[in-house]
Design a protein around this motif. Structure first.
Motif, PDB file in Angstrom:
ATOM      1  N   VAL A 142       4.986   5.202  -5.598  1.00  0.00           N
ATOM      2  CA  VAL A 142       3.784   4.357  -5.540  1.00  0.00           C
ATOM      3  C   VAL A 142       4.187   2.996  -4.955  1.00  0.00           C
ATOM      4  N   ASP A 160      -3.521  -5.563  -5.447  1.00  0.00           N
ATOM      5  CA  ASP A 160      -4.790  -6.264  -5.611  1.00  0.00           C
ATOM      6  C   ASP A 160      -5.019  -7.288  -4.503  1.00  0.00           C
ATOM      7  N   GLU A 219       0.085   8.963  -0.957  1.00  0.00           N
ATOM      8  CA  GLU A 219       0.651  10.185  -1.484  1.00  0.00           C
ATOM      9  C   GLU A 219       0.587  11.277  -0.433  1.00  0.00           C
ATOM     10  N   GLY A 269      -3.857  10.545  -1.334  1.00  0.00           N
ATOM     11  CA  GLY A 269      -4.211   9.515  -2.298  1.00  0.00           C
ATOM     12  C   GLY A 269      -3.586   8.186  -1.915  1.00  0.00           C
ATOM     13  N   THR A 270      -4.275   7.089  -2.181  1.00  0.00           N
ATOM     14  CA  THR A 270      -3.779   5.774  -1.790  1.00  0.00           C
ATOM     15  C   THR A 270      -3.804   4.805  -2.962  1.00  0.00           C
ATOM     16  N   THR A 271      -2.902   3.832  -2.904  1.00  0.00           N
ATOM     17  CA  THR A 271      -2.822   2.756  -3.889  1.00  0.00           C
ATOM     18  C   THR A 271      -2.605   1.457  -3.141  1.00  0.00           C
ATOM     19  N   TYR A 272      -3.298   0.405  -3.570  1.00  0.00           N
ATOM     20  CA  TYR A 272      -3.177  -0.895  -2.911  1.00  0.00           C
ATOM     21  C   TYR A 272      -2.851  -1.979  -3.928  1.00  0.00           C
ATOM     22  N   ALA A 296       0.848  -1.193   0.000  1.00  0.00           N
ATOM     23  CA  ALA A 296       0.000   0.000   0.000  1.00  0.00           C
ATOM     24  C   ALA A 296       0.880   1.238   0.000  1.00  0.00           C
ATOM     25  N   ASN A 313       7.330  10.284  -5.773  1.00  0.00           N
ATOM     26  CA  ASN A 313       6.183   9.388  -5.702  1.00  0.00           C
ATOM     27  C   ASN A 313       6.516   8.061  -6.376  1.00  0.00           C
ATOM     28  N   LYS A 328      -6.552  -5.383  -1.385  1.00  0.00           N
ATOM     29  CA  LYS A 328      -7.665  -4.433  -1.521  1.00  0.00           C
ATOM     30  C   LYS A 328      -8.886  -4.923  -0.757  1.00  0.00           C
TER      31      LYS A 328
END
Length: 121
Positions: free
Chosen positions: A103, A61, A52, A56-59, A49, A101, A64
């Motif tokens: 990610v 798969d 930002e 903002g977030t990113t996971y 995970a 960033n 999630k």
């Protein structure tokens, strides 16, 4: 040199929860991009995970809907709430920070020492 210190790992049964914490030793914490990675024995380190600077977030798969990344800028602390844990979540979990960033790319400049998470069936 910024330092990252993780805590909160442990052993739980399938379906259990844990919350990891990562304290960053830099008062400019809010200027960093942050992320959690994990590495299981015999496997490559993978991004779990990312957060930002403005929330903002990113996971990945695989996590999630089960994991939530968050932060408290006033405490220079990053969190990872892990629910519905599975045996395949067993790994060493690392906190990472960078001015850029990244990610979920494994290119962060700063890393913690890791905290072990073990999920038994």
């Amino acid at each position: 040199q910024v330092q990252l210190v993780e805590s909160g790992g442990g052993s739980v049964q399938t379906g259990g929860s844990l919350r990891l914490s990562c304290v960053v030793s830099d008062y400019t914490y809010s200027t960093y991009y942050m992320a959690w990675f994990r590495q299981a024995p015999g496997k490559e380190r993978e991004g779990v995970a990312a957060m930002e600077r403005f929330g903002g977030t990113t996971y990945a798969d695989s996590v999630k809907g089960r994991f939530t990344i968050s932060q408290d800028n006033a405490k220079n602390t990053l969190y990872l709430q892990m629910n519905s844990l599975k045996p395949e979540d067993t790994a060493m979990y690392y906190c990472a920070a960078d001015r850029a960033n990244r990610v979920l790319l494994d290119r962060y400049n700063y890393w913690g020492q890791g905290t072990q998470v073990t999920v038994s069936s």
